[in-house]
Design an enzyme around this catalytic site. Sequence first.
Site, PDB file in Angstrom:
ATOM      1  N   ASP A 346       1.854  -2.624  -0.084  1.00 32.53           N
ATOM      2  CA  ASP A 346       0.578  -3.427  -0.067  1.00 32.53           C
ATOM      3  C   ASP A 346       0.795  -4.401  -1.318  1.00 32.53           C
ATOM      4  O   ASP A 346       1.127  -3.991  -2.349  1.00 32.53           O
ATOM      5  CB  ASP A 346      -0.500  -2.267  -0.166  1.00 32.53           C
ATOM      6  CG  ASP A 346      -1.748  -3.119  -0.202  1.00 32.53           C
ATOM      7  OD1 ASP A 346      -2.199  -3.792   0.787  1.00 32.53           O
ATOM      8  OD2 ASP A 346      -2.587  -3.078  -1.138  1.00 32.53           O
ATOM      9  N   GLU A 383       4.195  -6.737   1.846  1.00 29.26           N
ATOM     10  CA  GLU A 383       3.243  -7.643   2.147  1.00 29.26           C
ATOM     11  C   GLU A 383       3.165  -8.723   1.116  1.00 29.26           C
ATOM     12  O   GLU A 383       2.950  -8.465  -0.255  1.00 29.26           O
ATOM     13  CB  GLU A 383       1.865  -6.898   2.163  1.00 29.26           C
ATOM     14  CG  GLU A 383       0.880  -7.887   2.374  1.00 29.26           C
ATOM     15  CD  GLU A 383      -0.800  -7.224   2.157  1.00 29.26           C
ATOM     16  OE1 GLU A 383      -1.587  -7.372   3.109  1.00 29.26           O
ATOM     17  OE2 GLU A 383      -1.067  -6.364   1.189  1.00 29.26           O
TER      18      GLU A 383
END
Length: 734
Positions: A346, A383
Amino acid sequence: MTNNFGQANFTIRRGHPLPMGVSELAEGLNFVIHSRHATQVVLYIQPLTGDDRPLLHVELDVDTNRTGAHWHVQIVGLPTSGFRYSWLIDGPLGTFHRFDPTQHLVDPYAAILSDASGWGTTCEVDRHSTNRRGIYIPAIHFDWQDDIRPNTPMPDSIVYELHVRGFTCHPSAGVAHPGTFAGLVEKIPYLKKLGITAVELLPIHEFDECDCPFQNPETGEYNRNYWGYNSLAFFAPKAAYAATAAQHGQFHEFRDMVKAFHDAGIEVWLDVVFNHTGEADDRGRTFSFRGLDNSIYYMLTKDGRYQNFTGCGNTVNCNHPIVRNMILDCLRFWVGEMHIDGFRFDLASIFGRDADGNVINHPPIVEMITEDGLLRDTKLVAEPWDAVGLQHVGNFPYGSRWSEWNDHYRDQIRQFWRGDFGTLPLLATRICGSSDLYQWNGRNPCHSVNFITSHDGFTLNDLVSYNHKHNMANGEQNRDGMNENYSWNCGIEGETSDEQILRLRTRQAKNFFATLMLSQGVPMFVAGDEFLRTQQGNNNAWCQDNEFSWVDWNLTEKNSGMLRFVQEMIQFRKRHPVLRRNSYFRGELSTVKMPSSIAIDPKAEKLPSPPQPSSLPRQADIHWHGLEPYQPEFSAYSRMIAYSLDGRFSGREDILGNQPDHDLYVAINGDDTAHAFRIPPSPQGFSWKRIVDTALDSPNDILAESSEELIAVDARYVVAAYSLIVLISDQQND
């Protein structure tokens, strides 16, 4: 100072400075914590169950129990049934420190946490302290039975993003253990039939679902942190996701789940959140890192405030040597001990910042993960951005080892099917694997993780049903979530009984999913999209622990035609290596140069004069067409494109050898009127059969490859407005 509050006799020894956390010695247990700036460290041990009176309270000696910044102690005689433990740490006061000797701190290496066995049952009133403790239970042998990871090649991967709780907690799920790892196991037959190769689990590390500060404006009740992007302990699977949590069984239940997925040939990937923690900013609760060594674990400004590159109040100082060692230890734990197959990181661009937040070209933490031997076969997916604009799409550091979420793919495929002009070249480039982004430094199409929907944003159903976000239930006056979704409601906002609108929405949903399965790269979609799950227009359902977010399995019957289409499109992709290339298209492999991908600017590339249909170009892996063969139109106003793939050049010699695949022909009509496409010859000279037409109702929308629906060369096939077709060469016919 050592206090024995019970009747048991304990032996206290100096201990060893490694490994971190709690480990078993020949005699007793060894405890290790890192705190560079601590002046006093106390180990506090309580019974596993029952009252909170301590069993043992050990104050570590600076000279005896400290090696460098590692504080350690060995204890003999602790309960063999297990116990709770925590650390109390004091240190200097000052701008960068948050020491408080009255706060119980969780060991960052703890694999089980206390007081969290039930979802939402441990919400704590005091937002500055916590009841959470580490739990140690003596190691119980787990029989992996020679568990072998599927090791699915990245080009062959089809990723299914799901939330452990939300996938099975709806009553319609029909499982014995809703909302748990065990509940997921019960759904493996469904997932196997669906055809995906990997499940990507939203965060399963311990977090506090009660830390959401926003209230539902209609009910006044506090929302829950449903997604869980607020980790407290990176080594600990969330107890509330385990049916056996009351018996502290989450550790083995998680392993049982992984083993069951592997037995079914499905990989398990984890969404990991190393960019920030659940301790938030100055107003947040201290669980662990802040009280252990605030200035080491977090990026701080010169006046000691938390830098916030994550939008969540703090930013982990990932490139500090202590922190990056912990991150690497954690990843190795999940791979080595828990048999995890991949990680999605993330806000991974945080890895590219130093302690002051400056961008660095060769981040040490990324290099360590990239080069680690144990992680060598583990999928790594970034990401590739953070919350304040740092973008690494297409150039994540050490990128030949890393794949990336491709938000360019998401946005530009949405824009094309919404009807935006000037997007046809973008569509073509994304379908071809985004070579404009990923062709550098030895990268290939599988470095692009293609997605149209994910947990963050509209579901597939809502993408074709809403023009605007509807997030009022989140309690932020609809300010949260993306404002631009590149969505189209097909004529009416939200729910409707208009049959014409509903048919168009279903067609658009099929268009999106077919495009995803026909594109080079690694496809990913979110749970429930296959049968049109809705969040009623909420595009930021992070705090919606209710039917907004839960998967409603009744929709498998209501939208069975869509589910069938998804299953068949996945199988179609699996059967044809030309859709799963290891290398980019080269276009014309002989004299005439045809484009392998299309320039972003529709005016930037003038295509060569097309050959006549009677004179087939010599050996191209991809041929571009328009309404007429070999005459594509990439102007800013064009809404139609077609292409054919030569099965002799699949780019997958690793699985095909010299055996050719079928040829494929795809015609895409994003216009609001139907158009007739003249069908070109098959590159290998075979007849064509129609497989897919998204304008048709189920089951005619996708046919078996054994069907006899032949399409003649030079015939005109009318492709309806907002639809696409797929033809396959019939190797049995001349």
